[in-house]
Each structure stands twice: as structure tokens, then as C-alpha cells.
Design a protein around this motif. Structure first.
Motif, PDB file in Angstrom:
ATOM      1  N   VAL A  93     -20.059 127.851  67.745  1.00 17.54           N
ATOM      2  CA  VAL A  93     -19.198 128.559  68.698  1.00 17.54           C
ATOM      3  C   VAL A  93     -19.373 130.057  68.500  1.00 17.54           C
ATOM      4  CG1 VAL A  93     -16.836 128.977  69.481  1.00 17.54           C
ATOM      5  CG2 VAL A  93     -17.502 126.691  68.692  1.00 17.54           C
TER       6      VAL A  93
ATOM      7  N   LEU B  98     -17.654 133.132  69.000  1.00 13.77           N
ATOM      8  CA  LEU B  98     -16.274 133.536  69.274  1.00 13.77           C
ATOM      9  C   LEU B  98     -16.174 135.055  69.334  1.00 13.77           C
ATOM     10  CD1 LEU B  98     -13.404 132.322  69.618  1.00 13.77           C
ATOM     11  CD2 LEU B  98     -13.078 132.699  67.173  1.00 13.77           C
TER      12      LEU B  98
ATOM     13  N   LEU C 152     -11.683 133.999  74.927  1.00 10.83           N
ATOM     14  CA  LEU C 152     -10.901 132.834  74.520  1.00 10.83           C
ATOM     15  C   LEU C 152     -10.461 132.998  73.069  1.00 10.83           C
ATOM     16  CD1 LEU C 152     -12.877 129.795  76.011  1.00 10.83           C
ATOM     17  CD2 LEU C 152     -10.903 130.981  76.972  1.00 10.83           C
TER      18      LEU C 152
ATOM     19  N   GLU D 160      -7.585 128.276  71.949  1.00 14.60           N
ATOM     20  CA  GLU D 160      -8.048 127.801  73.257  1.00 14.60           C
ATOM     21  C   GLU D 160      -9.381 127.073  73.147  1.00 14.60           C
ATOM     22  OE1 GLU D 160      -6.006 131.071  76.259  1.00 14.60           O
ATOM     23  OE2 GLU D 160      -7.793 131.651  75.131  1.00 14.60           O
ATOM     24  N   VAL D 161     -10.258 127.567  72.270  1.00 20.07           N
ATOM     25  CA  VAL D 161     -11.539 126.886  72.046  1.00 20.07           C
ATOM     26  C   VAL D 161     -11.292 125.495  71.466  1.00 20.07           C
ATOM     27  CG1 VAL D 161     -13.680 126.925  70.700  1.00 20.07           C
ATOM     28  CG2 VAL D 161     -12.845 129.024  71.760  1.00 20.07           C
TER      29      VAL D 161
ATOM     30  N   VAL E  15     -21.468 126.762  72.055  1.00 23.07           N
ATOM     31  CA  VAL E  15     -20.340 127.089  72.933  1.00 23.07           C
ATOM     32  C   VAL E  15     -20.257 128.604  73.069  1.00 23.07           C
ATOM     33  CG1 VAL E  15     -17.861 126.860  73.329  1.00 23.07           C
ATOM     34  CG2 VAL E  15     -19.095 125.057  72.108  1.00 23.07           C
TER      35      VAL E  15
ATOM     36  N   THR F 290     -18.091 131.763  74.654  1.00 18.63           N
ATOM     37  CA  THR F 290     -16.717 132.006  75.106  1.00 18.63           C
ATOM     38  C   THR F 290     -16.552 133.324  75.844  1.00 18.63           C
ATOM     39  OG1 THR F 290     -16.107 133.078  73.009  1.00 18.63           O
ATOM     40  CG2 THR F 290     -15.823 130.685  73.151  1.00 18.63           C
TER      41      THR F 290
ATOM     42  N   LYS G   6     -13.480 129.755  82.744  1.00 20.81           N
ATOM     43  CA  LYS G   6     -12.251 130.336  82.183  1.00 20.81           C
ATOM     44  C   LYS G   6     -11.168 130.551  83.232  1.00 20.81           C
ATOM     45  CE  LYS G   6     -14.157 133.759  79.826  1.00 20.81           C
ATOM     46  NZ  LYS G   6     -14.199 134.899  78.883  1.00 20.81           N
TER      47      LYS G   6
END
Length: 569
Positions: free
Chosen positions: A327, A329, A385, A389-390, A466, A468, A496
Motif C-alpha cells: 500500500v 499511503l 485516504l 479508510e484503506v 494499492v 491511495t 475515492k
């Protein structure tokens, strides 16, 4: 019978007479009043129409001036702080309520007995449009023939930005050097007060491999010849610097830059971010592919530690067959401030974010006419995010708490508060700091681009990536994954705008309904991940770094599907 004769008097009018010589009075001249009145009426009607048009125009102008003010006022009332004062309810999705949603749904998440998704079977979409048969790459013969005529001069570029913006600049620099038949000096990295990384090219990439991989295509040297440096008092900043327009075309370079290079023998282009259009001849586009997927290899210190991190992630993912989710982030303090979004921290958070923006970007956010609307940003999907939320999104898609997750990020904003819910949902959460010892990371501390290179490599070899928030990191990574995995990005790119509506705290929303929406979102990411844009000659609209096919396909090799053979990347 007497005939009539015509006489002309002194006034020039003709008169009729009979046979006698007695003159008859001349006829009166034709009266002009009728045409005059007609003209007067026409002028009057024109004046009236002009006057009416002026009135209508002024009314329209008034509306044109008033409507934007009404629109902005409406936005301020609906999504701005004014809405709270007048008691208006906020539009759906404009306020961060994900924490309340999580608390309400957590019991259902804990006791969800449905079968978890298998990481190896996430990507199953079969594209209707298949890639054409792989063609051989353009050879370097034409370029060698051009070089035999003698290079025009030396090209120096200064790459600015973070790791992947610099990567874009390097690829474009080689392409421009090939276009101009110039010798490229190893690109220089500009120090930026946001990234604060003084790394040079050789600290991040293998210089010798870079030069060797481009041999026969573009000549690359580490430094300018000493005789040329002496001409400029051994100061590279004395060399003539060109300000090239963004996304400059091939015609611009040949018409504006090439003559200067011919005249001076050396030029410097600074800054060099996004200074070449995507539409270039095939042999120039091939240079971009060659640089991105073969010539740019991370330096030995980065590659060695990155390989260890990937292997450790595989070991810690034994519950899922050695496969893991990565991810990216973007919830660092500066990113949250730059996005102008709020996350339920009230007035204290707003004051803190204002202070960070003023410190990092000075008056950028206080320009005349600029209005900060956090609620509108959230509705439009512009807010990063949160870790919570992830986590909700991934659990909704079917990933259970046995899933290993690698978190690619710098220091999280209010980490203890925001990471706690994600850890509850996914206890097997890892970062480069948790996978590597402090001794292993010590040489990288304070160098954001080198740390980003570690994250890039671990994300590259994950089963699921992922993203974001937008930016160069996910765009380059998605393209690189498409190159390695047969054209599929294997990337979850959430909608989103839709997600913020689903995460608003409503008693009527259920965990099952949320899961259905998330699984549909995952299916859409699967479909979009395998898209290959239609590229006609000289008509590419999308980025070749995000969508490398069809132009870069000739560089694919059979072994470009596994981790072991690609760990030098």
C-alpha cells in the motif's frame, strides 16, 4: 399633329412644350422627403435595437458577474465553515466520519465468516483486446550511423523533484539527446527544500550500467571534457541555460534548441521535469523504454537491502503462499496539509494545517481569490485516504486479517492515532523500518529518494499494489508492473468519490452492502489494470511510463515475470 419637344432650362430640368414657343413652367423637382423619412426610420430603429441590445448585454454581463459569486457563496455555505453557523447540513461525503463508521461496523467485520479472497486469484479479468505479436526492438544501427557523422555537442539537464520525477527526467533526457544527436552528461539532481535529499545520480543508480546499456544508442559521459570546463571557468552554472517549455514537441527542440546547441557546442536545460511531449517518433520512444526498464538499475547498496526486504516480506507471508499486498499511503503531515483536507480534528487541526502550509509553501495558499474548501476537496476525491479508510476498503474487498501488508510511506501524520484501526484489521502490517534493522537503515536515513527506492522495489514485487493518491510514484510503479506482469498493473485504484459517500456514518448502511460495493470496485480495478491504450503513430495521449505497451513490449523477456531475475531494478 404637333409633336412634343424637350427643352432644358438653366436648372437642368427637361420641360415639355407643344409646337408653340411659349414656355410652360418647369415641373417641380421630385420630393425627397419619403426616402429621408425612410432613412430616419431606419436610423431610429437601429438606435432602438442598439439600445435594446445594450440593455440585454448589460443584463447578461450582470448575470455573468453575479452567478460565479452566487456559486462560490453556495459552496461556502454548503461545504465551508459558514454552513455550521447557519445550521445547514453538510453535503454527503464532505465531512470525515470514517472513524464513526468503523466503530459501528467493527463487530460485523470481526465476526464475518465469509471465505477470504485468495491473493493468487484476485486478478482474473481477460481483456477483450489482446496485445499484438511482439516485434523486435529498433536496433542501434541508425543511431550509430548518425554518431559516425559526429555529435553536435553536449547536453546537460538538471532533474528536479522526488525519485520518480527524476526518473522521468532521466528518460526524457536520453530521448532528447537522441533527438538532437547530442552527448548526454550524467544528469544532475537539483536539491529541493521539500525532499531535502542531496543524493547524486550515482548514489541512487548504477552509473556504469547506465552508460553501458545505452552504448550504441546515446553516448553518455560522466563529466564534460576538461577543455570545455575551462572555457566556463570550471563552473557548470556559467554554461548557457535554456528555459524549455513544458511538454515541448519534437518540432520545438529541432527549431529552437538544436540551433543553439549547434552554435555553442554545449547547453544546459534547467529545470527538466516534463520537458518532452509524449508524441515522439518510434525510435525516440524506444529510448524512453530502454532507459526505464533496462538502463536504470538501482545502485548496489539500494539493490542489496531492497532484495532483503522483499525476501523478508515473502517469508512473513507464508500464510498466503508468500504473496503480500503493498500500500502506497500518502498520509504524511506535509501531504495532508497540501491537500487542504480535514480529518475530524476540529479547530486545533485546522490551525495546525494552516501553520504547516505557511511554513512549507509560504503565501501559496493565501493568494488573492483562493478559497480553501476541505469538504469540496473530499467530495471530489482529492483527499488522501487515511490508514483506517484503506483498512475498511481492503476488508470490504475480501482480504482477511491473515493478509500481510507492506506499508510504503514516510512518517504518518499522528501515526499512533491513525494506524491503530488499521492494525486491528490487519495485524500483519510491515514497513521498511520493521523489516530492516536500524544498522541496515542507517546509511539511508536523511535521504528520501534512497528510502523511496526501497519502497518502490518492495511494492514492485507485491501480488497486489494499492495506490491511495496520485503522483509519480504510483504512475511509474503501475507501468513497471504492467511491463513485468504481461500487461496487467495488478493495482487497486479506488474510486475515492464513491468511497467517501459509502464511508459517511449512516445507520442504514450495512457491512454486507459496503462489501458488495467494495468487491465491485475491486473488479473495476481488475478490468482497468489490463487496459492497453490505442496508440497510433505520433498520437500518444497517455503516459508511456504508466502504459508502456505497445511501444516497450519488444524489451520484454520470458524471465520478466518473477522476482529473482529482476531484483537489480
Amino acid at each position: 399633329m404637333k409633336t412634343k419637344t424637350h427643352h432644358h432650362n438653366a436648372n437642368g430640368y427637361a420641360s415639355e412644350s407643344s409646337g408653340s414657343n411659349s414656355p410652360s413652367p418647369p415641373p417641380s423637382p421630385r420630393r425627397q422627403y419619403s426616402s429621408f423619412n425612410h432613412s430616419r426610420r431606419r436610423v431610429r430603429s437601429k438606435c432602438q435595437s442598439t439600445l435594446a441590445g445594450g440593455i440585454i448585454f448589460r443584463r447578461k454581463l450582470r448575470y455573468l458577474l453575479v452567478l460565479p459569486l452566487l456559486y462560490v457563496s453556495g459552496l461556502l455555505m454548503c461545504v465551508g465553515p459558514f454552513s455550521a453557523l447557519v445550521g445547514l447540513s453538510s453535503p454527503p461525503g464532505s465531512v470525515y466520519r470514517s472513524r464513526e463508521t468503523f466503530q459501528r461496523l467493527w463487530p460485523d467485520i470481526q465476526f464475518d465468516n465469509s471465505t477470504a479472497i485468495q491473493l493468487s486469484s484476485v486478478w482474473g479479468y481477460k481483456p477483450q483486446r489482446r496485445l499484438k505479436e511482439q516485434k523486435p526492438c529498433p536496433n542501434s544501427t541508425a543511431q550509430q550511423q548518425q554518431e559516425s557523422l559526429g555529435s553536435v555537442g553536449y547536453l546537460i539537464v538538471e532533474a528536479n523533484g522526488g525519485l520518480n520525477q527524476q526518473r522521468s527526467a532521466i528518460c526524457n533526457a536520453v530521448a532528447v539527446a537522441g533527438l538532437l544527436n547530442a552527448i548526454l552528461v550524467i544528469p544532475r539532481f537539483e536539491f529541493h527544500n521539500v525532499w531535502r535529499d542531496p543524493s547524486k545520480f550515482g548514489d541512487i543508480y548504477d552509473e556504469d550500467h547506465f552508460i553501458a546499456a545505452l552504448d550504441g544508442y546515446v553516448k553518455v559521459v560522466k563529466e564534460l571534457p576538461e577543455s570545455l570546463m575551462e572555457r566556463y571557468d570550471n563552473n557548470i552554472t556559467n554554461i548557457h541555460s535554456l528555459r524549455v517549455q513544458a511538454w515541448a514537441s519534437v518540432g520545438y527542440y529541432m527549431g529552437e534548441v538544436y540551433p543553439v546547441l549547434m552554435r555553442l557546442g554545449v547547453i544546459r536545460i534547467a529545470p527538466f521535469a516534463n520537458r518532452l511531449a509524449m508524441n515522439v517518433p518510434p525510435h525516440i520512444q524506444h529510448l524512453r523504454c530502454l532507459v526505464n526498464y533496462e538502463a536504470l538499475r538501482f545502485s548496489s547498496p539500494i539493490s542489496a537491502l531492497a532484495k532483503k526486504l522483499v525476501n523478508r516480506m515473502i517469508e512473513k507471508s507464508s500464510r498466503t503462499g508468500g504473496k503480500y499486498v503493498s500500500v502506497h499511503l500518502r498520509f504524511e503531515e506535509d501531504m495532508v496539509a497540501f491537500s487542504c483536507c480535514l480529518y475530524g480534528g476540529g479547530e486545533a487541526e485546522k490551525i495546525e494545517m494552516d501553520s504547516i502550509r505557511e511554513k512549507g509553501w509560504r503565501l501559496k495558499f493565501k493568494q488573492k481569490g483562493r478559497v480553501i474548501l476541505p469538504g469540496l476537496n473530499r467530495i471530489q476525491g482529492k483527499c488522501p485516504l487515511t490508514p483506517l479508510e484503506v483498512g475498511l476498503m481492503l476488508r470490504g474487498m475480501g482480504f482477511d486479517n491473515n493478509t500481510s501488508i507492506y506499508l510504503a510511506s514516510e512518517k504518518i501524520y499522528q501515526a499512533e492515532k491513525h494506524l491503530a484501526p488499521l492494525l486491528k484489521m490487519f495485524p500483519y502490517l510491515h514497513t521498511k523500518e520493521s523489516l530492516a534493522s536500524s544498522e541496515e537503515l542507517a546509511p539511508f536515513e536523511g535521504y528520501s529518494s534512497r528510502l523511496a527506492a526501497l519502497d518502490y522495489t518492495v511494492c514492485l514485487f507485491s501480488e497486489i499494489f494499492v495506490t491511495t493518491q496520485g503522483g509519480n510514484f504510483p504512475h511509474f510503479l503501475m507501468g513497471h508492473r504492467r511491463f513485468l506482469y504481461g500487461g496487467h498493473a495488478k493495482t487497486i485504484k479506488p474510486d475515492k468519490r464513491k468511497l467517501v459517500l459509502l464511508l459517511q456514518d449512516k445507520d442504514t448502511s450495512s457491512w454486507k452492502g459496503f462489501k458488495d460495493e467494495m468487491q465491485a470496485m475491486l473488479a473495476e480495478s481488475d478490468r482497468k489494470g489490463s487496459i492497453v491504450p490505442r496508440v497510433k503513430k505520433f498520437n500518444r495521449k497517455s503516459s508511456v511510463y504508466t502504459y508502456p505497451f505497445p511501444e516497450c513490449r519488444c524489451l520484454q523477456k520470458p524471465q520478466n515475470t518473477g522476482i529473482g531475475s529482476n531484483m537489480h531494478l
